[in-house]
Design a protein around this motif. Structure first.
Motif, mmCIF file in Angstrom:
data_model
loop_
_atom_site.group_PDB
_atom_site.id
_atom_site.type_symbol
_atom_site.label_atom_id
_atom_site.label_comp_id
_atom_site.label_asym_id
_atom_site.label_seq_id
_atom_site.Cartn_x
_atom_site.Cartn_y
_atom_site.Cartn_z
ATOM 1 N N UNK A 21 15.585 37.238 9.676
ATOM 2 C CA UNK A 21 16.025 36.834 8.357
ATOM 3 C C UNK A 21 14.834 36.171 7.665
ATOM 4 N N UNK A 22 14.323 36.800 6.606
ATOM 5 C CA UNK A 22 13.111 36.296 5.956
ATOM 6 C C UNK A 22 13.304 34.901 5.370
ATOM 7 N N UNK A 26 5.191 35.398 4.576
ATOM 8 C CA UNK A 26 6.257 35.597 5.561
ATOM 9 C C UNK A 26 6.478 37.074 5.853
ATOM 10 N N UNK A 27 6.279 37.914 4.868
ATOM 11 C CA UNK A 27 6.470 39.350 5.102
ATOM 12 C C UNK A 27 5.479 39.914 6.110
ATOM 13 N N UNK A 28 4.408 39.173 6.401
ATOM 14 C CA UNK A 28 3.415 39.638 7.379
ATOM 15 C C UNK A 28 3.758 39.250 8.807
ATOM 16 N N UNK A 48 4.267 33.308 13.049
ATOM 17 C CA UNK A 48 3.775 32.540 11.901
ATOM 18 C C UNK A 48 2.792 31.459 12.351
ATOM 19 N N UNK A 49 2.957 30.964 13.581
ATOM 20 C CA UNK A 49 2.051 29.939 14.095
ATOM 21 C C UNK A 49 0.699 30.547 14.449
ATOM 22 N N UNK A 50 0.717 31.668 15.180
ATOM 23 C CA UNK A 50 -0.551 32.232 15.656
ATOM 24 C C UNK A 50 -1.254 33.064 14.597
ATOM 25 N N UNK A 51 -0.486 33.643 13.677
ATOM 26 C CA UNK A 51 -1.126 34.455 12.628
ATOM 27 C C UNK A 51 -1.993 33.576 11.730
ATOM 28 N N UNK A 52 -1.555 32.336 11.544
ATOM 29 C CA UNK A 52 -2.350 31.397 10.751
ATOM 30 C C UNK A 52 -3.682 31.081 11.427
ATOM 31 N N UNK A 53 -3.753 31.343 12.739
ATOM 32 C CA UNK A 53 -4.997 31.123 13.489
ATOM 33 C C UNK A 53 -5.813 32.394 13.667
ATOM 34 N N UNK A 86 11.552 27.740 7.990
ATOM 35 C CA UNK A 86 10.836 27.218 9.157
ATOM 36 C C UNK A 86 9.387 26.920 8.801
ATOM 37 N N UNK A 87 8.724 27.883 8.119
ATOM 38 C CA UNK A 87 7.324 27.667 7.780
ATOM 39 C C UNK A 87 7.161 26.464 6.852
ATOM 40 N N UNK A 88 8.062 26.291 5.918
ATOM 41 C CA UNK A 88 7.987 25.141 5.018
ATOM 42 C C UNK A 88 8.077 23.836 5.800
#
Length: 325
Positions: A291-292, A314-316, A90-95, A298-300
Motif C-alpha cells: 500500500x503506497x 516511494x514508487x521506487x 526505503x531504508x537501504x535504497x536511501x543508502x 512510514x517514510x515520513x
C-alpha cells in the motif's frame, strides 16, 4: 525385441526428464536469519510441496547475516532474491542500494507489542519508565516500538529500551527482567508457553507496520521478471495453504523442517497467530500487495525521527507487478 523396446522407453523417459530439469531456472533466496524459524514457513512449504518447481524454479536457500547483509547481497547480485521487511527497501535504497519490495507477506504487520499481565500495565500509555525489550536498535520491531511510543506522547528516552537479541528477549520476558517486548509471533508464543500470561496488541493498531517482504534488485526485476513472478506467486500460494488450514500446514511444515517435529502443536499456534494477525488480507488489495500510502506514512515517520536521513520516491521502493497473474 521386448527388452529393446523397454530400454528405448527408459531412455526416452530419461531424456524428457533431463530436458525438464534443464528448463528449471536456478534461483538463490537469502534469509536474514536461520531458515528453520517459523516465520519462514511459507518458503519451506513452497519448496517442500514443489510449488517453486512447478513455477519452473530450482530454488536454493541461503542464510545471511541480518537484513542489512541480505539487502547488500541482493543488490550486488550475490543472491537473486532475499528476505526483509516491507520497509527495508526505503531504508537501504536511501543508502544507494537499488532494492525493491516485490511482495509483502501479509495484509497486516509482523511486529506485535506484548506486556506481562502481572506488570500493572493497562496499555501503551503506561510504557513510560518501563523496561522494554527489542532484539536490537537497527530492527523494524524497534522502529515500530518508537511509533507506538510517539502515538502515546513519548519518545525513546521515556522508557528503558534494551537490545537483547531474540533469545535474550524471550528469556528476559519470562524472567520478568523486562515487562514489555516488541517482537514477532513466535517469540510471544514461546513466552506464553513458558507460563507467562501476556496482553498482545499489533503495532499496526497505531502505525502501518509491515509484514515480511521479498526483496529483489532493480537488475533482477528487469532481467528475470518471470523468475521473480514465479517465486512470489509460489510463496503466496503457500501462505494461502496456511490460511486455509493451519493444522494441516503445521503438520506439513514439521515434516519438511523436522527439527520442529516434537513441537507441532506450538507450530500450529504460531501459524494461527500469523493467520489472524499477519497474513490476514487488507481490504481492497490482494495478498502480497503493498500500500503506497502506508509506505509514505512510514517514510515520513522515519525521516522525522532520524531513522533515515534521505527520503526516496516511494514508487521506487516497491512493485505490485508480481503478486497477481
Amino acid at each position: 525385441m521386448k527388452h529393446s523396446f523397454l530400454g528405448f522407453g527408459l531412455a526416452a523417459a530419461m531424456a524428457v526428464s533431463g530436458a525438464a530439469a534443464s528448463a528449471q531456472t536456478a534461483l538463490t533466496y537469502l534469509f536474514p536469519a536461520p531458515d528453520f524459524l517459523p516465520a519462514f514457513a511459507p518458503f519451506q512449504l513452497a519448496l517442500g510441496k514443489g510449488y517453486y518447481e512447478e513455477a519452473g524454479l530450482d530454488v536454493t536457500f541461503r542464510i545471511g547475516q541480518g537484513g542489512a547483509d541480505v539487502a547488500a547481497q541482493v543488490a550486488v547480485g550475490n543472491a537473486d532474491l532475499g528476505g526483509g521487511m516491507g520497509d527495508t527497501s526505503m531504508i537501504v535504497r536511501a543508502n544507494g542500494l537499488p532494492i525493491q519490495g516485490v511482495a509483502v507477506l501479509g495484509g497486516q504487520g509482523l511486529t506485535h507489542i506484548a506486556w506481562r499481565d502481572d506488570s500493572g500495565i493497562t496499555g501503551p500509555a503506561d510504557f513510560g519508565g518501563q523496561s522494554i525489550g527489542v532484539i536490537g536498535f537497527q530492527d523494524t520491531a524497534y522502529y515500530n516500538l518508537l511509533a507506538v511510543l510517539a502515538a502515546n506522547g513519548m519518545s525513546r528516552s521515556d522508557a528503558d529500551i534494551q537490545g537483547l537479541g531474540s533469545g535474550g528477549l524471550i528469556q528476559n520476558m519470562i524472567a520478568g527482567s523486562v515487562s514489555v517486548m516488541s517482537g514477532v509471533p513466535e517469540w510471544i508464543v514461546a513466552v506464553e508457553d513458558a507460563g507467562v500470561p501476556l496482553t498482545v496488541i499489533p503495532a499496526r493498531d497505531v502505525f502501518p507496520a509491515q509484514a515480511q517482504a521479498i526483496l529483489a534488485s532493480d537488475a533482477m526485476i528487469a532481467e528475470n521478471p518471470e523468475a521473480v513472478r514465479g517465486f512470489v506467486q509460489a510463496t503466496i500460494r503457500a501462505i494461502e495453504d496456511i490460511i486455509a488450514d493451519p493444522h494441516q500446514a503445521a503438520a506439513d511444515y514439521v515434516q519438511i523442517v523436522d527439527r520442529h517435529a516434537e513441537n507441532v502443536e506450538q507450530i500450529e499456534r504460531i501459524m494461527r497467530f500469523y493467520v489472524d494477525s499477519v497474513y490476514a488480507p487488507a481490504e481492497g488489495r490482494p495478498l502480497g500487495a503493498f500500500d503506497e500510502a502506508q509506505l509514505q506514512e512510514i517514510q515520513d515517520f522515519y525521516m522525522a525521527n532520524e531513522i533515515i536521513a534521505t527520503a526516496v520516491p516511494i514508487s521506487d521502493v516497491y512493485t505490485n507487478d508480481f503478486v497477481t497473474e
